[in-house]
Design an enzyme around this catalytic site. Structure first.
Site, PDB file in Angstrom:
ATOM      1  N   SER A 287       0.811  -1.216   0.000  1.00 59.19           N
ATOM      2  CA  SER A 287       0.000   0.000   0.000  1.00 59.19           C
ATOM      3  C   SER A 287       0.847   1.270   0.000  1.00 59.19           C
ATOM      4  CB  SER A 287      -0.985  -0.036   1.171  1.00 59.19           C
ATOM      5  OG  SER A 287      -1.975   0.960   1.032  1.00 59.19           O
ATOM      6  N   ASP A 298       9.099   5.563 -11.132  1.00 55.70           N
ATOM      7  CA  ASP A 298       8.607   6.162 -12.379  1.00 55.70           C
ATOM      8  C   ASP A 298       9.382   7.422 -12.755  1.00 55.70           C
ATOM      9  OD1 ASP A 298       6.780   4.164 -12.624  1.00 55.70           O
ATOM     10  OD2 ASP A 298       4.990   5.419 -12.445  1.00 55.70           O
ATOM     11  N   LYS A 312      -1.066  -4.193  -2.960  1.00 58.26           N
ATOM     12  CA  LYS A 312      -2.322  -3.631  -2.450  1.00 58.26           C
ATOM     13  C   LYS A 312      -2.477  -2.229  -3.038  1.00 58.26           C
ATOM     14  CE  LYS A 312      -4.931  -2.283   1.660  1.00 58.26           C
ATOM     15  NZ  LYS A 312      -5.108  -0.878   1.253  1.00 58.26           N
TER      16      LYS A 312
END
Length: 450
Positions: A287, A298, A312
């Site tokens: 999470s 990224d 998650k």
């Protein structure tokens, strides 16, 4: 009385006094069904059951059938959740999830009774104080494990590859320390254990300040350890990412209506600009830490090392229900800046390194070198030996262990033994991260010379 009201409501709408569509009528028909079942249980079940318990179980059954993360919390449970976000609560310090009718450990919280007793991620808790908990929800299991500080608790643990064993511990007032740090070879190792603390981002900034004060300069690199971190508050994932990014998108979340897209960005300016970063993840990184790792990956701001994370990718919204506790409901899915969904996929590391046992090969210690030759020049050798002694002194001086506790590992027999946390000699993934960071530092120094 409740059954009567449901019936009257149905008759009232069917009488044509109010115009409603078929779907609304179906809702009232199903509510009528619920009223019938509720009434039968109250009057005919073999034992008397409290009305409140029946309703709470019905609500939880409805929500947990949607997904493992949605649930109803009564007033007591809702207050305990609020206490956790303040960084303090009573219990043994373990994060769990219900899985196929059993209770699975996501991670023990550092420096808590569960951690000290040797509970590990992936363990199954099958008994609490000799009472089986098969079929319990995670909320019910947590309720059994919590209690007055100082009272004893026994847990029966099932661990893969070992016989079931029992651990005994005492409950404590748990004070969560979400950020811990250590310096190794001028490299800052920062471990974030949880995002449940509403000041995690602030405490990360404090840690960076303390590291700079200790070194007298910026660290050569930062190893951000997010392993065995089960998540917490979304806003704290954003706050932590903000430290490492300069005016970049961190995460986007989408609900049922895909048009209602929300994006979170970092502020202009970066706290650790120019310092190389390695992020450690594993299969229990879930999470919030996946949001951080995904954003840094990224934007190519960090190298991700370890194993694929938990996956998650959903967001739960906690909704207060006045006088009746609260509702934890999955309302959104989140996406990395490049639009990747993490749900059931996780973050793939840039460099995959599985955890392994570090073992020194004894034969490698006894190597024949120039100094072993009789009559070899000793002047330079003595100087090298003296430099080595000085380096060891500097190493001891510059190595800071910021409240990193010792972990007690439970053997098959249940005996406990001490194991130091964030010790590269015991932690293969961390060792590899340090080696990689040293390599990056060398490359950066060469580039500067060029």
């Amino acid at each position: 009385m409740q059954r009567f009201l449901f019936v009257c409501a149905s008759l009232y709408f069917m009488s044509g006094l109010v115009s409603v569509d078929a779907s609304t009528l179906e809702i009232y028909r199903l509510l009528n069904l619920f009223g019938d079942v509720f009434s039968r249980v109250r009057t005919d079940y073999v034992e008397s059951v409290e009305d409140q318990k029946l309703i709470e179980n019905a609500l939880n059954g409805m929500l947990t059938a949607l997904d493992p993360h949605s649930s109803y919390m009564n007033e007591k449970e809702f207050q305990e959740l609020k206490d956790m976000t303040k960084g303090e609560f009573g219990g043994i310090g373990v994060e769990i999830i219900g899985e196929h009718g059993v209770i699975k450990v996501i991670t023990p919280i550092d420096d808590t009774p569960a951690f000290q007793a040797g509970i590990e991620p992936g363990d199954y808790i099958v008994e609490v104080d000799e009472q089986p908990i098969l079929g319990m929800t995670s909320t019910e299991a947590v309720e059994k494990m919590r209690g007055k500080p100082g009272t004893s608790l026994k847990l029966k643990i099932v661990r893969e590859g070992k016989d079931p064993f029992v651990v005994e511990m005492k409950r404590e007032q748990i004070i969560v320390k979400p950020v811990r740090w250590k310096i190794e070879k001028d490299i800052a190792i920062i471990r974030i254990t949880t995002f449940i603390d509403e000041k995690t981002g602030e405490k990360l900034l404090i840690a960076l300040k303390e590291i700079r004060e200790k070194l007298g300069h910026d660290p050569r690199g930062i190893i951000l350890d997010l392993r065995n971190n089960a998540g917490g508050l979304l806003e704290q994932a954003v706050a932590v990412s903000d430290v490492f990014l300069d005016a970049k998108e961190i995460v986007s979340i989408k609900g049922r209506d895909e048009k209602e897209l929300q994006r979170a960005y970092s502020n202009p300016g970066e706290e650790v600009k120019g310092i190389p970063i390695i992020v450690l993840i594993n299969n229990w990184t879930a999470s919030c830490p996946e949001i951080v790792a995904g954003a840094l990956q990224d934007h190519k701001r960090a190298t991700i090392l370890g194993t694929r994370s938990y996956g998650k990718g959903s967001v739960q919204t906690v909704m207060p229900l006045s006088g009746y506790g609260g509702l934890r409901l999955t309302t959104h899915l989140y996406y990395t800046p490049n639009g990747r969904s993490i749900q059931a996929k996780g973050i793939e590391p840039d460099i995959e390194v599985t955890q392994a046992k570090v073992q020194i090969v004894e034969d490698a210690k006894e190597t024949f070198r120039e100094e072993n030759i009789p009559g070899a020049l000793k002047v330079e050798l003595n100087r090298v030996k003296q430099e080595k002694i000085e380096k060891e002194k500097d190493k001891d001086k510059n190595t800071e262990d910021k409240s990193l506790p010792a972990q007690k590992e439970v053997s098959e027999s249940g005996n406990k033994k001490e194991k130091s946390m964030l010790d590269p000699s015991e932690d293969y993934q961390l060792r590899r991260a340090i080696d990689l960071m040293e390599g990056l530092s060398i490359v950066r120094s060469i580039e500067k010379d060029i």
